[in-house]
Write a protein that holds these residues in place. Structure first.
Motif, PDB file in Angstrom:
ATOM      1  N   MET A 179     -33.200  -7.592 -27.681  1.00 47.53           N
ATOM      2  CA  MET A 179     -31.894  -7.117 -27.336  1.00 47.53           C
ATOM      3  C   MET A 179     -31.308  -8.065 -26.308  1.00 47.53           C
ATOM      4  N   LEU A 180     -30.129  -8.571 -26.586  1.00 48.14           N
ATOM      5  CA  LEU A 180     -29.479  -9.513 -25.695  1.00 48.14           C
ATOM      6  C   LEU A 180     -28.321  -8.819 -25.000  1.00 48.14           C
ATOM      7  N   ASP A 181     -28.549  -8.417 -23.769  1.00 46.93           N
ATOM      8  CA  ASP A 181     -27.517  -7.785 -22.953  1.00 46.93           C
ATOM      9  C   ASP A 181     -27.725  -8.319 -21.554  1.00 46.93           C
ATOM     10  N   ASP A 182     -26.818  -9.171 -21.097  1.00 47.85           N
ATOM     11  CA  ASP A 182     -27.053  -9.860 -19.840  1.00 47.85           C
ATOM     12  C   ASP A 182     -26.761  -9.023 -18.598  1.00 47.85           C
ATOM     13  N   ASN A 183     -26.391  -7.776 -18.753  1.00 44.13           N
ATOM     14  CA  ASN A 183     -26.118  -6.966 -17.576  1.00 44.13           C
ATOM     15  C   ASN A 183     -26.386  -5.494 -17.845  1.00 44.13           C
ATOM     16  N   LEU A 184     -27.436  -5.199 -18.576  1.00 42.52           N
ATOM     17  CA  LEU A 184     -27.737  -3.819 -18.962  1.00 42.52           C
ATOM     18  C   LEU A 184     -27.825  -2.893 -17.757  1.00 42.52           C
ATOM     19  N   LEU A 185     -28.488  -3.331 -16.699  1.00 45.01           N
ATOM     20  CA  LEU A 185     -28.696  -2.456 -15.551  1.00 45.01           C
ATOM     21  C   LEU A 185     -27.418  -2.205 -14.754  1.00 45.01           C
ATOM     22  N   ALA A 186     -26.344  -2.933 -15.051  1.00 47.45           N
ATOM     23  CA  ALA A 186     -25.055  -2.692 -14.397  1.00 47.45           C
ATOM     24  C   ALA A 186     -24.258  -1.614 -15.124  1.00 47.45           C
ATOM     25  N   CYS A 187     -24.743  -1.170 -16.258  1.00 48.85           N
ATOM     26  CA  CYS A 187     -24.041  -0.150 -17.049  1.00 48.85           C
ATOM     27  C   CYS A 187     -24.263   1.235 -16.442  1.00 48.85           C
ATOM     28  N   SER A 188     -23.538   2.200 -16.957  1.00 49.17           N
ATOM     29  CA  SER A 188     -23.696   3.577 -16.485  1.00 49.17           C
ATOM     30  C   SER A 188     -25.088   4.087 -16.837  1.00 49.17           C
ATOM     31  N   ASP A 189     -25.538   5.064 -16.071  1.00 48.51           N
ATOM     32  CA  ASP A 189     -26.850   5.666 -16.324  1.00 48.51           C
ATOM     33  C   ASP A 189     -26.934   6.220 -17.743  1.00 48.51           C
ATOM     34  N   ASP A 190     -25.866   6.866 -18.196  1.00 49.27           N
ATOM     35  CA  ASP A 190     -25.863   7.436 -19.548  1.00 49.27           C
ATOM     36  C   ASP A 190     -26.002   6.348 -20.607  1.00 49.27           C
ATOM     37  N   HIS A 191     -25.308   5.234 -20.413  1.00 54.53           N
ATOM     38  CA  HIS A 191     -25.390   4.145 -21.384  1.00 54.53           C
ATOM     39  C   HIS A 191     -26.804   3.553 -21.407  1.00 54.53           C
ATOM     40  N   ILE A 192     -27.371   3.360 -20.237  1.00 55.18           N
ATOM     41  CA  ILE A 192     -28.733   2.808 -20.164  1.00 55.18           C
ATOM     42  C   ILE A 192     -29.705   3.735 -20.895  1.00 55.18           C
ATOM     43  N   ARG A 193     -29.605   5.015 -20.638  1.00 55.49           N
ATOM     44  CA  ARG A 193     -30.492   5.975 -21.312  1.00 55.49           C
ATOM     45  C   ARG A 193     -30.290   5.943 -22.834  1.00 55.49           C
ATOM     46  N   SER A 194     -29.036   5.837 -23.263  1.00 56.35           N
ATOM     47  CA  SER A 194     -28.746   5.767 -24.707  1.00 56.35           C
ATOM     48  C   SER A 194     -29.344   4.518 -25.331  1.00 56.35           C
ATOM     49  N   VAL A 195     -29.233   3.405 -24.646  1.00 54.44           N
ATOM     50  CA  VAL A 195     -29.795   2.155 -25.159  1.00 54.44           C
ATOM     51  C   VAL A 195     -31.305   2.284 -25.310  1.00 54.44           C
ATOM     52  N   PHE A 196     -31.967   2.821 -24.306  1.00 54.79           N
ATOM     53  CA  PHE A 196     -33.425   2.945 -24.399  1.00 54.79           C
ATOM     54  C   PHE A 196     -33.845   3.972 -25.444  1.00 54.79           C
ATOM     55  N   GLN A 197     -33.065   5.001 -25.631  1.00 59.27           N
ATOM     56  CA  GLN A 197     -33.359   5.966 -26.693  1.00 59.27           C
ATOM     57  C   GLN A 197     -33.304   5.267 -28.050  1.00 59.27           C
ATOM     58  N   MET A 198     -32.285   4.435 -28.236  1.00 62.52           N
ATOM     59  CA  MET A 198     -32.147   3.668 -29.479  1.00 62.52           C
ATOM     60  C   MET A 198     -33.318   2.691 -29.637  1.00 62.52           C
ATOM     61  N   LEU A 199     -33.700   2.025 -28.546  1.00 61.65           N
ATOM     62  CA  LEU A 199     -34.795   1.056 -28.617  1.00 61.65           C
ATOM     63  C   LEU A 199     -36.118   1.727 -28.988  1.00 61.65           C
ATOM     64  N   LYS A 200     -36.329   2.944 -28.520  1.00 58.34           N
ATOM     65  CA  LYS A 200     -37.566   3.668 -28.838  1.00 58.34           C
ATOM     66  C   LYS A 200     -37.687   3.952 -30.328  1.00 58.34           C
ATOM     67  N   GLN A 201     -36.570   3.975 -31.034  1.00 60.06           N
ATOM     68  CA  GLN A 201     -36.584   4.311 -32.455  1.00 60.06           C
ATOM     69  C   GLN A 201     -36.654   3.084 -33.360  1.00 60.06           C
TER      70      GLN A 201
END
Length: 156
Positions: free
Chosen positions: A1-23
């Motif tokens: 996954m190429l996202d150069d600023n993932l940790l600067a995103c909202s908490d909800d977005h970060i959680r959504s991204v990791f939920q998607m990655l787990k699948q």
């Protein structure tokens, strides 16, 4: 996954991204360069739960070191050690005013913080690099060389 600023995103977005990655079928690689000073314990738990295969942080300036050390501690708390080569770090070298000794120092600091370093060579506005810096970088991107340096530093 190429996202150069993932940790600067909202908490909800970060959680959504990791939920998607787990699948995903493949274990994710976070190659965009995570900002260590933004890393929190709950991020590390999500990284572990998503079974991230490899993640990359950045050590570009002196003020990156303390957050990188802290990030290494957080990762080790969930079992992600330097020996696993899962925690990696881009280290900028060869920028104006840099020296070989200072660059090597940053690369070694990165190892001591618990990360496998990848020397990223500075390019000027035209994309040019200095030949001496290319030679220096060549060693610091070879896995055998970096692995040997890591073992040497970690066994001190």
């Amino acid at each position: 996954m190429l996202d150069d600023n993932l940790l600067a995103c909202s908490d909800d977005h970060i959680r959504s991204v990791f939920q998607m990655l787990k699948q995903q079928k493949e274990r994710p690689v976070l190659s965009g360069g995570l900002e260590a000073k933004r890393l929190k314990p709950w991020h590390v738990r999500l990284i572990r739960e998503a079974k991230v295969r490899r993640m990359y942080f950045a050590h570009d300036t002196p003020d990156d070191l303390e957050p990188l050390i802290h990030a290494g501690e957080l990762l080790r708390e969930v079992g992600i050690s330097a020996a696993s080569h899962r925690a990696c770090c881009y280290v900028l070298i060869g920028f104006p005013g840099d020296s070989f000794d200072e660059a090597e120092g940053r690369l070694e600091q990165t190892i001591r913080a618990g990360f496998m370093p990848y020397a990223m060579l500075f390019r000027d506005a035209d994309g040019a690099t200095e030949p001496e810096w290319r030679r220096f970088q060549r060693d610091w991107v070879r896995p055998q060389y970096v692995g040997a340096k890591m073992r040497l530093i970690q066994n001190k």
